[in-house]
Design an enzyme around this catalytic site. Structure first.
Site, short mmCIF file in Angstrom:
data_model
loop_
_atom_site.label_atom_id
_atom_site.label_comp_id
_atom_site.label_asym_id
_atom_site.label_seq_id
_atom_site.Cartn_x
_atom_site.Cartn_y
_atom_site.Cartn_z
N THR A 83 36.49 35.42 39.21
CA THR A 83 35.53 35.54 40.06
C THR A 83 34.83 37.13 39.73
O THR A 83 34.45 37.22 38.79
CB THR A 83 35.64 35.39 41.48
OG1 THR A 83 36.90 36.14 41.97
CG2 THR A 83 35.91 33.84 41.74
N LYS A 113 43.98 34.58 39.19
CA LYS A 113 42.80 35.36 39.39
C LYS A 113 43.02 36.07 40.85
O LYS A 113 43.96 35.63 41.60
CB LYS A 113 41.64 34.35 39.36
CG LYS A 113 41.63 33.47 40.52
CD LYS A 113 41.07 33.81 42.05
CE LYS A 113 39.77 34.70 42.03
NZ LYS A 113 39.33 34.81 43.13
N ASN A 150 31.31 44.88 46.38
CA ASN A 150 31.09 44.02 47.66
C ASN A 150 30.01 44.05 48.68
O ASN A 150 29.66 43.22 49.50
CB ASN A 150 32.43 44.30 48.44
CG ASN A 150 33.78 43.74 47.65
OD1 ASN A 150 33.58 42.57 47.61
ND2 ASN A 150 34.38 44.41 47.06
N THR A 207 48.79 35.75 48.06
CA THR A 207 47.25 36.26 47.85
C THR A 207 46.70 35.60 46.38
O THR A 207 47.37 35.76 45.56
CB THR A 207 47.39 37.73 47.70
OG1 THR A 207 48.50 38.14 48.60
CG2 THR A 207 46.29 38.08 48.31
#
Lengths: 401, 401
Positions: B151, B177, B396, B188
């Site tokens: 991503t 990933k 972000n 995670t």
């Protein structure tokens, strides 16, 4: 209860000052502050739970245990933390200097230090600062004191209010600093509160603990707990009202006023959070207990991904739902409901099909509220946070070096 | 134990592929990946503890409970999380499509989805992706699969190793990933692991749990726990070695190899952390238990103030001492010792008087280690983290919008 002009000198019998003493090499800003009562006062304090408590914090704990204090001296530019035996000696010397000037016992002088950690206090500069503060103490000195305790704060923070107890008026005032290293679960930052009410030390401590729990323990800027956090409240009784007894209606009014003052100051800290461009209220309801609601609100308030989305003005509710989900409180995801301002984004755990532009317009505001409901329980809580901006990173990557 | 070229197709009897199906509107990058065993395999899985588990995570839990799987299908661009009943139906449909192509039962197909939360999967694009993946499955497909699951990752992550069990060689391979929404205390991110060893499902689960505990649960980038985290391990027995029995020397060697592979992949994730410019190992010792050491290491690894100081290349050990102090583990601050690389900054809780330029030169490196000792106890732990940069904020704040 009315908010009035002024800060720590609004209550009767308090004077304050703030001067520049060059605590931080090369700095010319005000960096030493003194808040003094004309007469001995009762005192209460709330302190950081950090194990690496700075020597001044340990000292204030001893002062507060005695219940009596006459002044608070605060320097910025150096936290006197992780400074070992030398740091302890420096606190005692500072208290001696202030005590001598005020003709009060050293053990009734609270000392706070904020700034860089691990560097010994420059005691020659501290002596200059104490002398300057003593000489310039005045009824108009609250703003100077508020300015002197700032570190990365961009605006000084002072507020005052008055409240009627029977036929008398008592006042409360405060100055505070704190913009980074702000996390809940402790008395975060430095705040000096004054009141001319007469309250014994034990009930004053009780009222302060409740007030801090509802205010400074409900905010976060980053998630770091400082070694120097202190909230101190001095009550000198100079309003001329009789002693406020715990359990009385007057005590309830006083405690509520103290809480309101703390909440206002706490919100001010978040609004001036390092690099902050958004002030966000996180309101959670429907949990079994208030504590559960607080835990969920805190998870959202602390989430880096939520905070960067706030900065990006992106109504990315998936990140909020994600933080609610990992908070550690059990609930049925299919009952999750979420509002951004007045726009409902989520019902029964999935998107309501809201209009993106409605959600985006809420996030463009400098202040907005996120309401989260996770069930039908009676628990609820509010938390205040800010966004995480590139400016926060720059402030903290560049600070000190 | 030797690291070798390749990824999930290095072990015998596995093929993989990765294609572009336009899962995210307008995107032309590879976004669907398939890892398939030629024969039914045993399977183990570790999953996010987030309560808002995405439907694929719930599905994989069911597959792993049966202990048998033949393939893992992964799409990026959409997490199929917080998508309600529709999300559950979409997982089942995806599994059906893959199962039909592989002539395997749908309940033996693991499904992972990663990307934006709260938006239903575009099932027409998923169908295109499944078809494309089935058609292009090959022994050379691991890199394509690793690329397809990215991503915000900037580099694909795949590794493989081989280990000798008696006179035989078995291989393990992985793709992973994860670059943001990375926190410890759960499996995670997404990681698919393959091995041609023969291991029953229960001991495989045990080995995977230990491996994840020592690797993916020891890293953080930000502190957010995703709704979609999965680590899956398929063991197909095609190496031709007999079943590896729990408790045997062979099992210990296999488990150690699996752990080494997970640690390498976990470190890769941190190195590719969103906006990261530094890779930092936090090593804590001297606590009563390993768990205490882990708690302290985690506090430092998660501290925004430490992470911005890493970015600023500022040897501001006060922030590290501060995080150690609020971690929640009791120790004597006067025993705190701290090294940055080989430079000792703190002894007995205060500065050693080290040379600033020595400390600064360590922090200029892209990778460095911080060693913290808090006493004489036998506990120790290692944690891996990255810095917090302005680029993290931009990634972000801008992602999704």
């Amino acid at each position: 209860m009315n908010f009035i002009d002024g800060g720590v000198t609004a209550p009767k019998g308090f004077r304050a000052s703030g001067v520049a003493a060059g605590i931080k090499p090369g700095s010319t800003k005000r960096d030493c502050a003194l808040v003094a009562s004309d007469v001995p006062a009762t005192v209460a304090g709330m302190f950081t739970k950090n194990l690496m408590k700075a020597p001044p914090v340990v000292w204030n704990g001893i002062v507060c245990a005695s219940g009596k204090a006459q002044a608070v001296f605060i320097n910025s530019g150096n936290a006197n933390a992780a400074t070992g035996e030398r740091g302890v000696a420096d606190v005692c010397s500072t208290a001696d200097l202030v005590a001598e000037g005020l003709q009060a016992p050293a053990k009734e002088i609270c000392i706070c230090s904020t700034g860089v950690i691990g560097v010994p206090l420059p005691m020659d500069r501290i002596a200059v600062g104490v002398r300057g503060c003593l000489e310039s103490l005045s009824k108009d000195g609250s703003s100077d004191a508020a300015a002197a305790i700032m570190t990365t704060d961009t605006v000084p923070k002072e507020r005052a209010l008055e409240v009627t107890l029977g036929s008398h008026v008592v006042r409360l005032g405060a100055i505070a600093k704190g913009s980074g290293m702000i996390a809940p679960d402790m008395a975060t930052m430095i705040c000096a509160i004054t009141t001319d009410a007469a309250v014994a030390a034990a009930p004053l401590q009780e009222a302060l603990r409740d007030a801090v729990e509802a205010s400074f323990n409900r905010i976060c800027i980053d998630n770091d707990m400082s070694t120097s956090d202190c909230v101190l409240c001095l009550a000198n009784g100079q309003a001329g009202v009789g002693q406020i007894k715990p359990g009385s209606p007057e005590f309830a009014v006083f405690a509520e006023a103290l809480k309101s003052l703390c909440i206002v100051m706490a919100r001010e800290l978040v609004k001036d959070g390092e690099g902050a461009t958004k002030f966000v209220e996180i309101s959670v309801s429907g949990t079994a207990t208030d504590e559960h609601a607080r835990t969920i609100a805190r998870a959202v308030a602390q989430s880096q991904l939520c905070k960067t989305a706030f900065f990006g003005q992106d109504p990315n509710w998936g990140r909020i739902a994600c933080a609610v989900g990992y908070a550690g409180v059990d609930f049925d995801p299919a009952q999750l409901t979420l509002w951004l301002g007045d726009v409902q984004l989520v019902a029964e755990g999935t998107s309501t099909g809201y209009r993106e532009e409605d959600a985006a317009s809420v996030m463009k505001r400098p202040e907005f509220r996120i309401r989260i409901k996770v069930g039908d329980g009676p628990g609820n809580a509010v938390f205040w946070t800010c966004d995480l901006s590139d400016k926060y990173v720059h402030i903290n990557a560049d600070y000190r070096s």
